[in-house]
Design a protein around this motif. Structure first.
Motif, PDB file in Angstrom:
ATOM      1  N   PHE A  46     -15.954 -15.261 -15.335  1.00  0.00           N
ATOM      2  CA  PHE A  46     -16.049 -13.841 -15.027  1.00  0.00           C
ATOM      3  C   PHE A  46     -15.407 -13.556 -13.679  1.00  0.00           C
ATOM      4  CE2 PHE A  46     -18.575 -12.039 -18.329  1.00  0.00           C
ATOM      5  CZ  PHE A  46     -19.449 -13.025 -18.749  1.00  0.00           C
ATOM      6  N   LEU A  95     -22.228  -6.205  -7.653  1.00  0.00           N
ATOM      7  CA  LEU A  95     -21.013  -6.736  -8.241  1.00  0.00           C
ATOM      8  C   LEU A  95     -20.687  -5.992  -9.529  1.00  0.00           C
ATOM      9  CD1 LEU A  95     -21.529  -8.998  -6.204  1.00  0.00           C
ATOM     10  CD2 LEU A  95     -20.981 -10.653  -7.982  1.00  0.00           C
ATOM     11  N   PHE A 155     -18.562  -6.635 -12.860  1.00  0.00           N
ATOM     12  CA  PHE A 155     -17.960  -7.756 -13.567  1.00  0.00           C
ATOM     13  C   PHE A 155     -16.925  -7.297 -14.580  1.00  0.00           C
ATOM     14  CE2 PHE A 155     -20.323 -11.597 -12.472  1.00  0.00           C
ATOM     15  CZ  PHE A 155     -21.422 -11.080 -11.808  1.00  0.00           C
ATOM     16  N   GLY A 156     -15.932  -8.165 -14.787  1.00  0.00           N
ATOM     17  CA  GLY A 156     -15.018  -7.983 -15.901  1.00  0.00           C
ATOM     18  C   GLY A 156     -15.694  -8.456 -17.190  1.00  0.00           C
ATOM     19  N   ASN A 157     -14.965  -8.325 -18.298  1.00  0.00           N
ATOM     20  CA  ASN A 157     -15.543  -8.677 -19.594  1.00  0.00           C
ATOM     21  C   ASN A 157     -15.601 -10.175 -19.854  1.00  0.00           C
ATOM     22  OD1 ASN A 157     -16.093  -6.047 -20.335  1.00  0.00           O
ATOM     23  ND2 ASN A 157     -14.053  -5.747 -21.195  1.00  0.00           N
TER      24      ASN A 157
END
Lengths: 114, 111
Positions: A90, A103, A105-107
């Motif tokens: 991630f 934070l 987060f991306g996928n």
């Protein structure tokens, strides 16, 4: 409108290969991270960059090399992939560093090494 | 280094039952954050607690920060199937921009 985007979503490769994962954030954040999530769902920080400068480098094999060309991008290159590298990686970003701000987060990128 | 443990590791409840996850840090925390990760998804920030003894509510979710700032809890009242996922607490370590995540509690809710 995606805030933190990483590519690819899935990565299947053989042992010994080299691969890269890319991450970009459009939130204007100063700090970016790479986290590794193993099969037991443990989330462990690998690296953190603040304004292109490396500030956290956990005990990660030097086969892993992050690169931040600008504060909106943080890429991860992995050399000589091993079976144990299989995990979900991630990318994340935060405004002031994780001590103070949440934070985003991306996928995630699911890496499978065979 | 800092360790953040959560219990239980896994809980299976029937819809309508309550659920609580507990988070314990080996060190005093300046603040604590909670995240939820749906199956196949990514962690999503829920809330941040800063003050000793602080209690915050988000609809059916109640978050508490311990008096000694070393533990925290998340309580969900009357669970729904949409609550399914893994809940993580996270605390900053030292002065670096480093957030250490707890071991997580996976919640399964069935009808």
């Amino acid at each position: 409108d995606t805030a933190v985007s990483q590519t690819p979503k899935y990565l299947v490769t053989q042992m010994g290969n080299d691969k890269s994962i890319k991450c970009e954030q459009n939130l204007g954040h100063d700090t970016m991270y790479w986290y590794k999530q193993d099969s037991k769902k443990f989330l462990k920080i690998m690296f953190s960059y603040n304004n292109k400068e490396l500030i956290i480098n956990e005990t990660v094999p030097n086969r892993f090399s992050p690169k931040s060309p600008d504060k909106a991008h943080l890429n991860l290159h992995i050399n000589s992939l091993e079976l144990g590298d299989s995990a979900v990686y991630f990318c994340a970003s935060s405004q002031e560093g994780g001590r103070l701000s949440p934070l985003h987060f991306g996928n995630g990128t699911r890496l499978t090494v065979t | 280094g800092q360790q953040v443990m959560q219990i239980p590791q896994y809980q299976h409840v029937q819809e309508g039952e309550d659920f609580t996850t507990y988070c314990n840090s080996s060190t005093t925390l300046s603040n604590i954050q909670w995240y939820k990760q749906r199956p196949g998804g990514h962690p999503v920030f829920l809330i941040q607690l800063v003050k000793s003894g602080e209690v915050k509510k988000q609809k059916r979710l109640t978050f508490q920060f311990g008096e000694a700032k070393k533990n925290s809890s998340l309580h969900i009242t009357a669970t729904q199937t949409t609550d399914v996922g893994t809940y993580f607490c996270a605390g900053p370590e030292g002065t670096a921009s480093k957030l250490t995540f707890g071991t997580g509690t996976r919640l399964q809710v069935t009808l």
